[in-house]
Design an enzyme around this catalytic site. Structure first.
Site, PDB file in Angstrom:
ATOM      1  N   TRP B  23       0.902  -1.065   0.068  1.00 50.91           N
ATOM      2  CA  TRP B  23       0.025  -0.045   0.065  1.00 50.91           C
ATOM      3  C   TRP B  23       0.876   1.238   0.073  1.00 50.91           C
ATOM      4  O   TRP B  23       0.677   2.301  -0.883  1.00 50.91           O
ATOM      5  CB  TRP B  23      -1.107   0.041   1.128  1.00 50.91           C
ATOM      6  CG  TRP B  23      -2.095   0.834   1.186  1.00 50.91           C
ATOM      7  CD1 TRP B  23      -2.813   1.596   2.495  1.00 50.91           C
ATOM      8  CD2 TRP B  23      -2.642   1.739   0.429  1.00 50.91           C
ATOM      9  NE1 TRP B  23      -3.488   2.221   2.134  1.00 50.91           N
ATOM     10  CE2 TRP B  23      -3.552   2.603   0.873  1.00 50.91           C
ATOM     11  CE3 TRP B  23      -2.592   1.907  -1.183  1.00 50.91           C
ATOM     12  CZ2 TRP B  23      -4.395   3.582  -0.015  1.00 50.91           C
ATOM     13  CZ3 TRP B  23      -3.287   2.664  -1.904  1.00 50.91           C
ATOM     14  CH2 TRP B  23      -4.323   3.389  -1.361  1.00 50.91           C
ATOM     15  N   ARG B  43      12.965   0.289   4.220  1.00 51.97           N
ATOM     16  CA  ARG B  43      13.883  -0.075   5.335  1.00 51.97           C
ATOM     17  C   ARG B  43      15.020  -0.562   4.584  1.00 51.97           C
ATOM     18  O   ARG B  43      16.219  -0.280   5.343  1.00 51.97           O
ATOM     19  CB  ARG B  43      13.312  -0.943   6.234  1.00 51.97           C
ATOM     20  CG  ARG B  43      14.132  -1.729   7.485  1.00 51.97           C
ATOM     21  CD  ARG B  43      13.280  -2.662   8.245  1.00 51.97           C
ATOM     22  NE  ARG B  43      12.046  -2.002   8.728  1.00 51.97           N
ATOM     23  CZ  ARG B  43      12.074  -1.010   9.585  1.00 51.97           C
ATOM     24  NH1 ARG B  43      12.981  -0.724  10.271  1.00 51.97           N
ATOM     25  NH2 ARG B  43      10.756  -0.441   9.849  1.00 51.97           N
ATOM     26  N   LYS B 117      -4.248   0.811   9.382  1.00 53.09           N
ATOM     27  CA  LYS B 117      -5.516   0.267   9.857  1.00 53.09           C
ATOM     28  C   LYS B 117      -5.263  -0.640  10.811  1.00 53.09           C
ATOM     29  O   LYS B 117      -5.211  -1.670  10.642  1.00 53.09           O
ATOM     30  CB  LYS B 117      -6.406  -0.199   8.804  1.00 53.09           C
ATOM     31  CG  LYS B 117      -6.692   0.911   7.501  1.00 53.09           C
ATOM     32  CD  LYS B 117      -7.697   0.152   6.545  1.00 53.09           C
ATOM     33  CE  LYS B 117      -7.828   1.449   5.341  1.00 53.09           C
ATOM     34  NZ  LYS B 117      -8.569   0.954   3.959  1.00 53.09           N
ATOM     35  N   LYS B 202     -12.664  -3.639  10.061  1.00 55.14           N
ATOM     36  CA  LYS B 202     -13.108  -4.269   8.959  1.00 55.14           C
ATOM     37  C   LYS B 202     -12.062  -5.348   8.504  1.00 55.14           C
ATOM     38  O   LYS B 202     -12.507  -6.442   8.315  1.00 55.14           O
ATOM     39  CB  LYS B 202     -13.262  -3.680   7.772  1.00 55.14           C
ATOM     40  CG  LYS B 202     -11.971  -2.936   7.179  1.00 55.14           C
ATOM     41  CD  LYS B 202     -11.397  -3.401   6.049  1.00 55.14           C
ATOM     42  CE  LYS B 202      -9.931  -2.881   5.946  1.00 55.14           C
ATOM     43  NZ  LYS B 202      -9.236  -3.182   4.749  1.00 55.14           N
ATOM     44  N   ASP B 255     -15.187   0.170   2.445  1.00 57.68           N
ATOM     45  CA  ASP B 255     -13.936  -0.615   2.753  1.00 57.68           C
ATOM     46  C   ASP B 255     -14.148  -1.887   3.258  1.00 57.68           C
ATOM     47  O   ASP B 255     -13.624  -2.787   2.842  1.00 57.68           O
ATOM     48  CB  ASP B 255     -13.302   0.127   3.743  1.00 57.68           C
ATOM     49  CG  ASP B 255     -11.651  -0.369   3.991  1.00 57.68           C
ATOM     50  OD1 ASP B 255     -11.380  -1.256   3.318  1.00 57.68           O
ATOM     51  OD2 ASP B 255     -11.290   0.058   5.030  1.00 57.68           O
ATOM     52  N   THR B 259     -13.125  -5.310   1.089  1.00 59.42           N
ATOM     53  CA  THR B 259     -11.993  -6.394   1.733  1.00 59.42           C
ATOM     54  C   THR B 259     -12.604  -7.701   1.517  1.00 59.42           C
ATOM     55  O   THR B 259     -12.055  -8.758   1.227  1.00 59.42           O
ATOM     56  CB  THR B 259     -11.739  -5.884   3.206  1.00 59.42           C
ATOM     57  OG1 THR B 259     -11.253  -4.623   2.941  1.00 59.42           O
ATOM     58  CG2 THR B 259     -10.760  -6.805   3.761  1.00 59.42           C
ATOM     59  N   ASN B 267      -6.369 -10.336   5.081  1.00 59.69           N
ATOM     60  CA  ASN B 267      -7.302 -10.682   6.332  1.00 59.69           C
ATOM     61  C   ASN B 267      -8.249 -11.541   5.860  1.00 59.69           C
ATOM     62  O   ASN B 267      -8.443 -12.793   6.492  1.00 59.69           O
ATOM     63  CB  ASN B 267      -7.963  -9.309   6.849  1.00 59.69           C
ATOM     64  CG  ASN B 267      -6.783  -8.537   7.355  1.00 59.69           C
ATOM     65  OD1 ASN B 267      -6.297  -8.853   8.597  1.00 59.69           O
ATOM     66  ND2 ASN B 267      -6.440  -7.352   6.805  1.00 59.69           N
TER      67      ASN B 267
END
Lengths: 346, 346
Positions: B23, B43, B117, B202, B255, B259, B267
């Site tokens: 994302w 990173r 989130k 969610k 959302d 999802t 998820n």
């Protein structure tokens, strides 16, 4: 909406389901499984005979074994005699003509229950209004059943919940008892208007979501259409006197999401094919079953126009159905126009 | 939520995105496409170098050509210098530690924007609260972006809408301008709490819906879980001060539906595998990317318990994650218990 409470069942309760299509047949099986003696009326004598012989509706629900106790007939007088619950499951636009032929046969105190999701063309009446008018009964004698109820999944006894809405809460509770099984849980509600508008509009929104899918768009676009489609449905329902919370429940959000997610929905499937560029008459010809949303899109738009409620998604589906715009023109229009006007608090 | 209005852009506007996961990378490309000079912090030096060399993030977004103008670096000081918008896209549970290392580097007047989130374990703080605390800035300097935004679809420039929420409407509007493209349309909103609770919960509801799917249940059951999941999310959010209408919008319903419908959601995919009977540690090991909902389920339940809000679906996901119940025990419990207590008007 009241919680499910066990309720004494009158000994004489008996149901008839008028209409042996997919949902009528699946729901007749639910009634039988709930212990309610049930007769299924089919227009064609051969179909009624085949259901009695094979315990299967090969035309509309092939592969599903129907309860042994389910009787089918093509004689409406035989079907209706002694019925406490008269369940109507014919195509929305044929309800008026069909019901007119049956009214003389219906027991005087029966509860008339609509399984139909549509708005009548020409009159812009909801199904429960057509029933009350044609059968000449007060609104308290008419109930509607709605929710996330894809017929094939219910026929396979997958868990599902539904809403039974009626002005008369006792009547709703009596019908609730008659169709509660371990896999089918109905809740009562007094918001008949919201329950019916949610059911009718979702067929049209499902066509729009199907179009996006047919054009290759993904879940972000589809979820935005569902969100804004439910918002315009709630706006229309509230203008007609519905409780806005009904649209956040099983008969609103629940039914819309089930329909838009499922390859089993005829409305969704018509939308997918429109999105892939097939003309409407090519799509509908081989479909034995009616996609209610195609016809209802016109009547819902008329209803919204009468009440000055903007319903941009439904309006654009009508333009595709009429052949005035292509699905890609519609989605472009919705993505610019509707997004601009979206207000979460409106 | 205000309509999208063109706005004069300050010449010096520049963004940094901290976090080169799926994302973070996709959103950095949106910022570039919107004309905002953007640096992406990764990173690992190799990943930053590979993004600069190949214009592709092979680890997290393979197959997507990134804008030529997008610069990557692993040096946080270089990334942050002169940034007007500091966009944070690291795993929720690492935000506190990560941000603490960067605070000295951030320009004093930058707007800090969360793409995350989740709810912090231990403190039950929302991401914007963690940011305000660690960076020691007022809430007006922190914004959140949420909505039906599956990263891969946005990287493919499919149409999507989003919500930018901030206490300071001008700040939200400035950020809105910086990330508006023909395919990505953000709307402003002042309901930070509702936007964040919708996004965090969610992920947990998506696990529950995935479990039902993994167990072979169909769209009726999934739609019922989505409906009741959104109802418990709205109940929790409202108790924390959110506007209930936020949950009917893009950052709530939108959302959640995106999802739950998508095979792209981690998820949802964790839920499907749990439903198929795989133990959690077997599922998570090969996943390079974090399923936020697994960790957030515990912290959201803790938050709900603190505020005395019943969240039965989230509570049952926690029990599966902890290994206390199997998915089939959970779905049985939800289908009897939760259905009984459902009230549309509650």
């Amino acid at each position: 909406m009241t919680a499910l409470a066990p309720r004494a069942r009158h000994r004489a309760e008996r149901a008839v389901v008028f209409g042996a299509g997919t949902w009528g047949t699946a729901f007749a099986a639910v009634l039988c499984d709930a212990g309610t003696p049930t007769t299924l009326w089919a227009r064609r004598e051969e179909l009624a005979g085949a259901i009695n012989d094979k315990h299967e509706n090969l035309d509309y629900l092939p592969g599903v074994r129907l309860p042994d106790g389910l009787l089918a007939t093509h004689d409406p007088a035989e079907a209706a005699s002694d019925a406490t619950f008269v369940v109507l499951a014919v195509p929305s636009q044929t309800l008026r003509v069909n019901l007119a032929a049956w009214t003389g046969l219906l027991p005087a105190d029966a509860l008339l229950v609509s399984l139909m999701k549509g708005i009548e063309l020409g009159t812009t009446k909801r199904m429960s209004e057509v029933i009350a008018e044609v059968a000449d009964v007060p609104a308290q004698r008419v109930a509607v059943l709605s929710g996330p109820n894809l017929a094939k999944e219910i026929a396979e006894k997958q868990p599902a919940a539904a809403v039974v809405a009626c002005d008369d809460e006792d009547a709703a509770a009596a019908f609730q008892t008659s169709c509660t099984t371990p896999y089918f849980r109905p809740y009562t509600n007094t918001d008949v208007v919201g329950t019916e508008i949610g059911g009718a509009a979702k067929n049209v929104i499902a066509i729009a979501v199907g179009m996006a899918e047919g054009m290759g768009l993904g879940d972000n676009s589809k979820a935005s259409l569902i969100t804004r489609g439910l918002a315009e449905t709630a706006r229309l329902g509230t203008a007609l006197g519905a409780n806005p919370m009904t649209f956040a429940g099983l008969a609103g959000l629940g039914d819309l999401v089930a329909t838009c997610g499922s390859p089993l929905s005829r409305n969704h499937s018509v939308g997918v094919q429109l999105g892939q560029g097939r003309p409407l008459h090519d799509i509908q010809q081989p479909m034995r079953m009616v996609a209610e949303g195609v016809k209802s899109s016109e009547s819902i738009l008329e209803l919204a126009t009468k009440h000055d409620v903007p319903v941009p998604i439904i309006e654009h589906v009508v333009k595709v159905v009429r052949g005035e715009l292509t699905p890609s023109q519609v989605l472009r229009a919705l993505m610019s126009r509707d997004l601009k006007s979206e207000r979460l608090d409106a």
